[in-house]
Enzyme design. Structure first.
Site, PDB file in Angstrom:
ATOM      1  N   PRO A  69       0.899  -1.198   0.158  1.00  9.16           N
ATOM      2  CA  PRO A  69       0.074  -0.177  -0.055  1.00  9.16           C
ATOM      3  C   PRO A  69       0.918   1.263  -0.101  1.00  9.16           C
ATOM      4  O   PRO A  69       2.050   1.352   0.630  1.00  9.16           O
ATOM      5  CB  PRO A  69      -0.855  -0.156   1.384  1.00  9.16           C
ATOM      6  CG  PRO A  69      -0.827  -1.751   1.646  1.00  9.16           C
ATOM      7  CD  PRO A  69       0.326  -2.123   0.874  1.00  9.16           C
ATOM      8  N   CYS A  70       0.306   2.222  -0.592  1.00  8.74           N
ATOM      9  CA  CYS A  70       1.222   3.468  -1.015  1.00  8.74           C
ATOM     10  C   CYS A  70       0.446   4.716  -0.568  1.00  8.74           C
ATOM     11  O   CYS A  70       0.688   5.615  -1.599  1.00  8.74           O
ATOM     12  CB  CYS A  70       1.814   3.234  -2.239  1.00  8.74           C
ATOM     13  SG  CYS A  70       0.681   2.980  -3.298  1.00  8.74           S
ATOM     14  N   PRO A  71      -0.567   4.882   0.105  1.00 11.08           N
ATOM     15  CA  PRO A  71      -1.526   6.193   0.083  1.00 11.08           C
ATOM     16  C   PRO A  71      -0.569   7.275   0.207  1.00 11.08           C
ATOM     17  O   PRO A  71      -0.963   8.540  -0.171  1.00 11.08           O
ATOM     18  CB  PRO A  71      -2.524   6.029   1.426  1.00 11.08           C
ATOM     19  CG  PRO A  71      -1.524   5.110   2.216  1.00 11.08           C
ATOM     20  CD  PRO A  71      -0.874   4.096   1.465  1.00 11.08           C
TER      21      PRO A  71
END
Length: 436
Positions: free
Chosen positions: A156-158
């Site tokens: 994940p890479c918000p």
């Protein structure tokens, strides 16, 4: 050192652009040690990993943050092409029954996936028949990972996304540490991780430097490269960072795939929206409906038939516009309108964005089991899965050099012996090793 400040509307932490290089390094180490205190409180995982279908004649794949399986499907396709040939594999890929007949010949064999997205897991189960163990659990609470030869994952890479808040303090940005924990436990020969372009500049580049250093500390030769999906037959402008690592005792030098499509002599022409979805004009399937926000209308979200799509987002509301009708018209700074009226335009449908992401038509995306929610909400589950996925043909291009190496590797190691591994190694142990 804590860098918390009170600025109304800008969240709890400073934006990355306000940090100096030293500030970034301090925050990174602070967050890494915070992550090390996560409690892993269950031995139930042992029962699960004992059920995996490990094959001595295959490259056994562990898929983290697996989503609906775009990365996995591309690897499976590349593994099949390496065995039966490119043309035969691509022909089979068009037909579900034919592909299912042949897919077990692929050199890659997925044995375990981990993801919390319920609908994505349902999609994966529908489209990947076989003996895959699906572990629907927060990766921070997974204590044991199965042995394997290859680990894949788009962590994940918000906070990395150029469309996001770009805070380096988002806890989800540090889930990559649990990817590394799986490497330390399973010690696969190779790993491949995918992420957005924004991670290259987040924290003035120090975030990516730290991530590469951490992966290398797990015992791997690590490299990364920014690839554009359109260079590999994907009708979409989509740049992604591909991180690749080979265990230090393995004599394989991975080379990133050369573009197959482009404007240069010898390359195939870029695939366009016309090539991809031109035959769906009269039967596009369901699509997200609703008004367009001011932010949406501040950008030209429409491409012509002879161009590549904008990057597919993980949201129905943010889906690109269908290329039909008149082009959007700019009437001021950051202001665009529909010259022929909003009612004459629509977003790309679920089937169309799946095509743009190079999924085959037979690939089915779950809307979930709650029939009480609105049509838009159910469709949005599908848009999210597809937008989060790695385009299948980009994944195939990344996988092909590994597939070709794997055939020779397995021939020279017919029993696929895997070293004895200590499965109780925790992230705390990793951090002690890394910082000692």
């Amino acid at each position: 050192m804590t860098l918390k400040i009170d600025i109304k509307g800008r969240g709890k932490y400073k934006p990355a652009s306000d940090y100096s290089i030293d500030d970034v390094k301090n925050v990174l180490m602070e967050k890494i040690f915070e992550e090390s205190s996560r409690i892993i409180n269950s031995d139930d995982d042992l029962e699960i990993i004992e059920k995996v279908d490990f094959r001595t004649d295959k490259i056994n794949v562990l898929s983290l943050f697996s989503g609906c399986g775009g990365l996995d499907l591309g690897f499976e396709l590349a593994g099949l092409a390496a065995v039966i040939g490119e043309q035969a594999a691509m022909e089979a890929f068009k037909d579900k029954d034919r592909f299912n007949e042949l897919r077990n010949k692929s050199i890659f064999h997925t044995i375990y996936t981990n993801d919390l997205f319920k609908e994505a897991n349902q999609t994966y189960k529908t489209n990947f028949p076989g003996h895959v163990i699906q572990h629907e659990k927060d990766i921070r609470q997974v204590k044991y990972f199965p042995k394997c030869n290859l680990i894949l994952g788009g962590f994940p890479c918000p906070g990395f996304s150029e469309a996001g808040p770009r805070l380096i303090d988002d806890d989800r940005n540090f889930l990559y540490l649990h990817f590394i924990r799986s490497l330390i436990q399973a010690q696969p020969e190779i790993f491949v991780a995918e992420n957005v372009k924004g991670m290259m500049t987040l924290g003035k580049g120090e975030v990516l430097n730290q991530i590469i250093e951490d992966f290398a500390s797990a015992g791997y030769r690590v490299q990364f490269k920014l690839l554009n999906a359109r260079d590999y037959g994907v009708p979409q402008l989509r740049e992604r960072v591909i991180i690749e690592g080979v265990r230090k005792d393995i004599s394989f030098n991975y080379k990133y795939p050369s573009p197959t499509h482009g404007e240069e002599t010898g390359l195939k022409p870029f695939k366009t929206l016309r090539d991809s979805i031109g035959d769906l004009v009269t039967d596009p399937g369901p699509y997200f409906t609703g008004s367009y926000s001011s932010i949406y209308m501040s950008r030209n979200r429409k491409k012509s038939w002879d161009e590549q799509s904008f990057t597919i987002q993980a949201s129905g509301r943010q889906a690109p516009l269908h290329p039909g009708g008149l082009s959007m018209k700019k009437i001021g700074k950051d202001k665009w309108v529909f010259p022929d009226g909003e009612e004459n335009h629509r977003r790309l449908s679920v089937k169309e964005i799946a095509r743009v992401q190079t999924f085959p038509d037979w690939f089915q995306f779950s809307q979930g089991t709650n029939s009480q929610t609105s049509i838009n909400n159910r469709l949005d589950k599908q848009y999210k899965q597809i937008g989060n996925a790695v385009p299948v043909l980009l994944a195939k291009a990344v996988a092909s050099p590994i597939a070709n190496w794997a055939i020779n590797y397995l021939e020279s190691s017919p029993n696929n012996k895997i070293k004895n591994r200590e499965r109780k190694l925790s992230i705390r142990t990793f951090l002690r090793i890394k910082t000692s």
